[in-house]
Design a protein around this motif. Sequence first.
Motif, mmCIF file in Angstrom:
data_model
loop_
_atom_site.group_PDB
_atom_site.id
_atom_site.type_symbol
_atom_site.label_atom_id
_atom_site.label_comp_id
_atom_site.label_asym_id
_atom_site.label_seq_id
_atom_site.Cartn_x
_atom_site.Cartn_y
_atom_site.Cartn_z
ATOM 1 N N GLY A 1 8.875 7.383 4.589
ATOM 2 C CA GLY A 1 8.531 8.469 3.683
ATOM 3 C C GLY A 1 9.770 9.013 2.977
ATOM 4 N N SER B 1 1.084 8.645 4.889
ATOM 5 C CA SER B 1 2.125 8.203 3.974
ATOM 6 C C SER B 1 1.541 7.110 3.074
ATOM 7 C CB SER B 1 3.301 7.658 4.791
ATOM 8 O OG SER B 1 4.338 7.244 3.963
ATOM 9 N N TYR C 1 5.535 11.276 2.104
ATOM 10 C CA TYR C 1 5.774 11.607 3.507
ATOM 11 C C TYR C 1 4.493 11.669 4.332
ATOM 12 C CZ TYR C 1 10.656 12.830 2.658
ATOM 13 O OH TYR C 1 11.982 12.786 2.356
#
Length: 90
Positions: free
Chosen positions: A80, A23, A14
Amino acid sequence: MKPSVGRIVHYVSYGTPGDEYTSQCRAAVVTEVPEYLVAEPMDGCPNGTDGEWIASLAVLNPTGAFFNENVPQDENEHSGGTWHWPERTD
């Protein structure tokens, strides 16, 4: 292509809200492919929707590993929290 236990895929991390960490793609091993997550197969995909697969992963980071269940596949956006097949390199 159907994922199967033991296959190597890429998990997309993420990142952090303040972009201290972006990410990134991380190596992951498929640990489970649930047979069905919906009542009926949709678009030829027996466990997800819209032709994408759901798989559980062991994600390998440079500083450790973690396990994540029911991770959706995303071959286009690489968002993500998703997985995709590794890109081919020369």
